[in-house]
Design an enzyme around this catalytic site. Structure first.
Site, mmCIF file in Angstrom:
data_model
loop_
_atom_site.group_PDB
_atom_site.id
_atom_site.type_symbol
_atom_site.label_atom_id
_atom_site.label_comp_id
_atom_site.label_asym_id
_atom_site.label_seq_id
_atom_site.Cartn_x
_atom_site.Cartn_y
_atom_site.Cartn_z
ATOM 1 N N HIS A 295 -30.459 29.403 49.511
ATOM 2 C CA HIS A 295 -31.003 28.297 50.406
ATOM 3 C C HIS A 295 -29.968 28.859 51.549
ATOM 4 C CE1 HIS A 295 -31.903 24.858 47.781
ATOM 5 N NE2 HIS A 295 -31.988 25.623 47.028
ATOM 6 N N ASN B 20 -30.561 19.933 49.783
ATOM 7 C CA ASN B 20 -29.268 20.455 49.436
ATOM 8 C C ASN B 20 -27.920 19.614 48.676
ATOM 9 O OD1 ASN B 20 -29.699 23.476 50.299
ATOM 10 N ND2 ASN B 20 -29.092 22.516 52.370
ATOM 11 N N HIS C 283 -34.386 31.859 38.024
ATOM 12 C CA HIS C 283 -34.625 30.821 36.936
ATOM 13 C C HIS C 283 -34.756 30.998 35.783
ATOM 14 C CE1 HIS C 283 -36.803 28.057 40.098
ATOM 15 N NE2 HIS C 283 -35.162 27.898 41.371
#
Length: 343
Positions: free
Chosen positions: A79, A109, A209
């Site tokens: 991010h 976020n 992931h």
């Protein structure tokens, strides 16, 4: 203590019950490339030679205390790099009373776990006590992310250093710079390309992931009303669909419920993520889409066959991502003493 499931429950239902947890709790590309060339593995060899050992002492302890720190910090790094480059702007706190929100307070976020922020703050405090005013928060975040990848079972790779911390952090820059749970492959390719990343980088970095969790709100649409059809997403395995529905009702569910991205080995950094996509076990629409699109499907299949290849490709892709929008020098950056506050 072992967890027992009724014999009538399927394997996947049991697995999801076990792992569902309730938690409390612009630079141009050319300029970025030039800055990236100035990064070096040995950047702090003379000014802070013990840097990686210092950060490693924090990350290893934090991983033992809270394993969720691994996916939390890796996600924090992603991010950060995708919004204004890898400059630790994600760590800046909004000034009290300010109408301009910092990145970390952007809607996209708000689900970032505090364990990721805590790990960086603790590492920064230790580094400042040994090498005051030398090491940027941006470099500490890059090193800590690598440490957590390795601690969770993934590859260990060298981290190039020399980033300066960014002077700007604005929530308004976040939404159009981050991938979303329902992003199409077209949208993902366009976004990654804007960061200088290829289709292969997209598929490889999505492999992060393999660990971590996400809230029901990011995939509940797939369970009940996929693309306005009032039907579930047909690309979800029926057993997974049933298990997810048990914990994520269409309306009125517990907002704190989360599910693992990787339903087979959720705490291990491996290549099972790709085999899961082939078996219709992807949690997010954006993940499962990588197996459905002919541009990305061959990469998913290839990475799912060989963990060694995935680890090698992931290391290279993290190095590449870690060079996005790098700031250098006092004109463009700063070296914060407190990662949450501009100098």
């Amino acid at each position: 203590m072992p967890v027992l499931c009724p014999s009538s429950f399927s394997f996947f239902t049991c697995l999801l019950i076990i792992f569902f947890l309730t938690i409390n709790s612009s630079n141009s590309l050319a300029n970025a490339t030039r800055s990236a060339r100035q990064l070096s593995v040995n950047y702090y060899a003379k000014s802070c030679p013990q840097l990686e050992k210092l950060i490693g002492s924090i990350t290893s302890n934090q991983f033992k205390e809270a394993p969720v720190s691994a996916p939390a910090t890796i996600r924090l790094f992603f991010h950060d790099c995708f919004v204004e480059g890898c400059d630790a702007s994600i760590l800046i706190a909004t000034k009290p009373g300010s109408k301009i929100l910092a990145e970390k307070d952007a809607e996209d976020n708000k689900d970032l776990r505090t364990e990721g922020f805590d790990a960086i703050m603790r590492a920064k405090t230790l580094v400042e006590s040994k090498c005051p005013g030398v090491v940027s928060c941006a470099d500490i975040l890059a090193i800590a992310a690598r440490d957590f990848v390795h601690l969770a079972g993934g590859p260990y790779y060298q981290v190039k250093k020399g980033r300066w911390d960014g002077k700007m952090s604005m929530a308004s820059r976040v939404p159009y710079n981050l991938p979303h749970a329902n992003s199409t492959v077209d949208q993902l390719i366009k976004l990654f390309s804007s960061k200088g990343l290829t289709v292969q980088d997209l598929v490889v970095l999505s492999g992060a992931h393999t660990i971590g969790f996400t809230h029901c709100k990011h995939f509940v649409g797939r369970l009940y009303d996929y693309k306005g059809t009032t039907q579930p997403d047909p690309s979800i395995d029926p057993r997974l669909l049933k298990a997810l529905k048990m914990s994520c009702p269409h309306v009125g569910g517990n907002a704190d419920i989360v599910a693992p991205f990787d339903v087979t080995t959720p705490f291990l950094f491996d290549h099972a993520y790709y085999a899961n996509l082939e078996a219709k076990l992807g949690l997010l629409a954006s993940d499962q889409g990588l197996f459905l699109d002919p541009r990305t499907k061959p990469l998913v299949q290839s990475l799912g066959l060989d963990k060694g290849n995935f680890f090698q490709a992931f290391s290279a892709a993290m190095d590449k991502m870690g060079s996005i929008g790098v700031k250098r020098g006092r004109r463009h950056g700063e070296k914060r003493k407190d990662c949450s506050m501009h100098m």
